[in-house]
Design an enzyme around this catalytic site. Structure first.
Site, PDB file in Angstrom:
ATOM      1  N   GLU A  47       0.850  -1.193   0.000  1.00 60.81           N
ATOM      2  CA  GLU A  47       0.000   0.000   0.000  1.00 60.81           C
ATOM      3  C   GLU A  47       0.883   1.238   0.000  1.00 60.81           C
ATOM      4  OE1 GLU A  47      -3.322   2.525   2.559  1.00 60.81           O
ATOM      5  OE2 GLU A  47      -2.290   0.817   3.508  1.00 60.81           O
ATOM      6  N   ASP A  72       5.281   4.667   3.638  1.00 63.74           N
ATOM      7  CA  ASP A  72       5.061   6.084   3.913  1.00 63.74           C
ATOM      8  C   ASP A  72       6.367   6.676   4.432  1.00 63.74           C
ATOM      9  OD1 ASP A  72       3.907   8.663   5.149  1.00 63.74           O
ATOM     10  OD2 ASP A  72       2.110   7.697   4.358  1.00 63.74           O
ATOM     11  N   ASP A 121      -2.564  12.229  -2.596  1.00 66.74           N
ATOM     12  CA  ASP A 121      -2.685  13.654  -2.901  1.00 66.74           C
ATOM     13  C   ASP A 121      -3.002  13.790  -4.392  1.00 66.74           C
ATOM     14  OD1 ASP A 121      -2.197  16.402  -3.498  1.00 66.74           O
ATOM     15  OD2 ASP A 121      -0.815  16.537  -1.802  1.00 66.74           O
ATOM     16  N   ASP A 157     -11.447   9.901  -3.527  1.00 71.11           N
ATOM     17  CA  ASP A 157     -12.686  10.669  -3.518  1.00 71.11           C
ATOM     18  C   ASP A 157     -12.643  11.745  -4.598  1.00 71.11           C
ATOM     19  OD1 ASP A 157     -10.624  12.112  -1.962  1.00 71.11           O
ATOM     20  OD2 ASP A 157     -12.198  13.636  -1.861  1.00 71.11           O
TER      21      ASP A 157
END
Length: 219
Positions: A47, A72, A121, A157
């Site tokens: 991920e 990350d 982002d 989204d």
């Protein structure tokens, strides 16, 4: 820097499920995730921009026969997922602290079975296209790292980023769209993710934003 962050960084140095600079495994992990980190031969699922690791940990709970790696650069974020995984005894999830641009330094060709890109982002300005995690630049980096028929999952989204990504994938001769929806939770596939949501997915959903999902692979 706050005391809380300093404490989390110290715990990351100890936590066995965090792979980061300063640890011996950090320099040796490329091509060796199964042998050095997980000590099994199960498929590897990555991920990107995992944040606090909610999605990676959630998937690990539901798929004990797969290995999950959240990537990350923010150590204080991955500390959360790392701590939860250790508390629950989840041995099939780990976290890699690095910039996504350097992903190929930590995975060999054909080492990844599935790749998740969850709520990245959107970088909406046209001049920032190369920074989008679904841009041609990044797709070219992912391609050799994925096994044959390896799957890429993309959730967002952001309508602009979703349309951009879908158009890009549909136009590429080396990509095959497997499924997509502009409203995941109203789709027939809504149960496939077991109700797992990232922090941002929860926030966006509560605001009434429709969640978009795309599943594709390199042909």
């Amino acid at each position: 820097m706050s005391r809380r962050k300093l404490q989390r960084f110290k715990e990351n140095e100890i936590n066995r499920n965090v792979v980061q600079p300063g640890k011996d495994i950090f320099e040796k992990i490329k091509g060796n995730w199964n042998s050095l980190q997980f000590v099994n031969s199960n498929p590897i699922v990555v991920e990107l921009a995992c944040g606090r690791g909610e999605f990676s940990v959630g998937l690990a709970r539901n798929y004990p026969d797969k290995n999950f790696i959240g990537v990350d650069i923010k150590g204080s974020r991955i500390w959360k997922g790392s701590t939860i995984a250790l508390a629950e005894g989840l041995e099939n999830v780990a976290f890699l602290r690095t910039q996504i641009q350097l992903l190929e330094n930590f995975f060999s060709e054909n080492e990844i079975s599935e790749l998740w890109i969850t709520f990245p982002d959107p970088f909406p300005r046209e001049g920032d296209e190369k920074r989008r995690l679904t841009s041609p630049k990044f797709l070219e980096m992912y391609k050799p790292l994925l096994k044959k028929d390896g799957i890429i999952h993309f959730k967002t989204d952001n309508t602009g980023l979703f349309d951009y990504t879908l158009d890009l994938v549909e136009q590429r001769k080396d990509c095959e769209v497997m499924l997509y929806t502009n409203d995941f939770y109203a789709s027939p596939w809504k149960d496939l993710h077991h109700g797992i949501k990232t922090k941002y997915e929860t926030l966006f959903s509560e605001k009434g934003e429709k969640i978009k999902y795309l599943k594709f692979k390199f042909a």
